[in-house]
Motif scaffolding. Sequence first.
Motif, mmCIF file in Angstrom:
data_model
loop_
_atom_site.group_PDB
_atom_site.id
_atom_site.type_symbol
_atom_site.label_atom_id
_atom_site.label_comp_id
_atom_site.label_asym_id
_atom_site.label_seq_id
_atom_site.Cartn_x
_atom_site.Cartn_y
_atom_site.Cartn_z
ATOM 1 N N UNK A 1 -22.567 10.879 -8.570
ATOM 2 C CA UNK A 1 -23.256 10.373 -9.431
ATOM 3 C C UNK A 1 -22.801 8.899 -9.514
ATOM 4 N N UNK A 2 -23.850 7.976 -10.107
ATOM 5 C CA UNK A 2 -23.473 6.575 -10.108
ATOM 6 C C UNK A 2 -22.358 6.461 -11.144
ATOM 7 N N UNK A 3 -21.295 5.486 -10.882
ATOM 8 C CA UNK A 3 -20.509 5.125 -11.921
ATOM 9 C C UNK A 3 -20.426 3.661 -11.823
ATOM 10 N N UNK A 4 -20.005 3.217 -13.121
ATOM 11 C CA UNK A 4 -20.311 1.552 -13.368
ATOM 12 C C UNK A 4 -18.791 1.145 -13.535
ATOM 13 N N UNK A 5 -18.702 -0.293 -13.216
ATOM 14 C CA UNK A 5 -17.519 -1.083 -13.729
ATOM 15 C C UNK A 5 -18.124 -2.355 -14.217
ATOM 16 N N UNK A 6 -17.655 -3.032 -15.178
ATOM 17 C CA UNK A 6 -17.978 -4.372 -15.679
ATOM 18 C C UNK A 6 -16.987 -5.101 -15.805
ATOM 19 N N UNK A 7 -17.163 -6.653 -16.018
ATOM 20 C CA UNK A 7 -16.031 -7.596 -16.066
ATOM 21 C C UNK A 7 -15.952 -8.021 -17.583
ATOM 22 N N UNK A 8 -15.454 -7.550 -18.287
ATOM 23 C CA UNK A 8 -15.297 -8.039 -19.796
ATOM 24 C C UNK A 8 -13.997 -8.867 -20.111
ATOM 25 N N UNK A 9 -14.200 -9.918 -20.453
ATOM 26 C CA UNK A 9 -13.147 -11.042 -20.649
ATOM 27 C C UNK A 9 -12.828 -10.703 -22.058
ATOM 28 N N UNK B 1 -21.064 5.125 -6.269
ATOM 29 C CA UNK B 1 -21.243 6.749 -6.380
ATOM 30 C C UNK B 1 -19.809 7.363 -6.516
ATOM 31 N N UNK B 2 -19.552 8.264 -7.597
ATOM 32 C CA UNK B 2 -18.417 9.047 -7.948
ATOM 33 C C UNK B 2 -18.026 9.688 -6.587
ATOM 34 N N UNK B 3 -16.917 9.751 -5.918
ATOM 35 C CA UNK B 3 -16.385 10.298 -4.856
ATOM 36 C C UNK B 3 -16.593 11.829 -4.984
#
Length: 379
Positions: A130-138, A124-126
Amino acid sequence: MARKKRKKIENPFVYQGYEGPEYFFDRTEETEKMISALRNGRNITLVSPRKVGKTALINHAFYNILQKEKDVICIYIDIFPTKSLQEFVDTLVKAVIEDALDREKAFAGKVLDFFKGLRPTITPDLLTGMPTVSVNIVPVQAEHTLKSVFAHLESLDKRVYLAIDEFQQITEYPETGTEAMLRSLIQFVHNVGFVFSGSKKHMMEEMFCAPNRPFYQSTQLMMLEPLHEEIYYDYANKLFEQRKGMFSRAVFHDIYQRFDGYTWYMQAILNRLYEQEKKVETVQQAAEAILFLVNSMAPHYQTLTTFLTDNQFALLKAIATSEVVAQPQSSEFIKSNDLPSSSSVKSALEVLLAKDLVYLTPKGYIVYDRLLGLWLMRI
């Protein structure tokens, strides 16, 4: 960009984000033009300097589309901060997932399952919750991931509209062939309508109008101009009259001319005046509102200018003082502003243009941020 219920706000002069149609006015023709093009399978290239209202127009068009069509997805991303293809793909993937999270659980589950290989993390955004997303893209898999994203959007049973703001940024990526690669992918994605928005007019026009560029004649071109002064004044005065106040036409004209009608500056000044004044009758009232904005930005401007060399700062201040400079390398301009040689000015100007601190208009060079220009004139 899912449908969201919006709350009524205290100050109607919105200058940060989009708060719904009740706080958005005019641009009827532009909105209809964009919606019609997208619905009829034509991608759009939207061009104007920053702070004229491109982002708000896109959001307004998307809002109207979402109100009338149930099975549609509207996604907006701003790629100005991105420095590589990996960061572009990262921004796009996060936007797709965050949009899915705003929808029904079943749809969100399918999207998350599709991207599970990227190990998305949802927090969740501080500030907003709202939900925030982080992903792991090489990095080496960025192109492959982008192909997968477009394939996913193409496979959906909903029509998708994707707006990519500051699209000219892709020309700055270190990866070779990014422009051609994107064009080759986009031309085979038939379920997605694109809006390519940009603030660097010469770069956007070259990308989409030059025969030797991949995106040549692939979109419908839209140039966004400032709002018409009379329409803008009538809107502003009406809002002041609704609380038994008024706004002087002469004062409004002075503000409009000073900032060339650029929406962000106008809205920011009108927001402050609406907060402080019931009746706006003098230029002095407007000047105090402008000074408030300049002073509020001063710490940011002080930090910004510390990253410039003495020559770059001197040239920036000279342009601000002159307001517009047709020939910054002329001996007259250099001498009157105690600048170094023409070659030094040329080098400094290139840096200021690259940093978007200076902008070339038909009349000459100006300081891009008008409030920065005023701050420089005062120090």
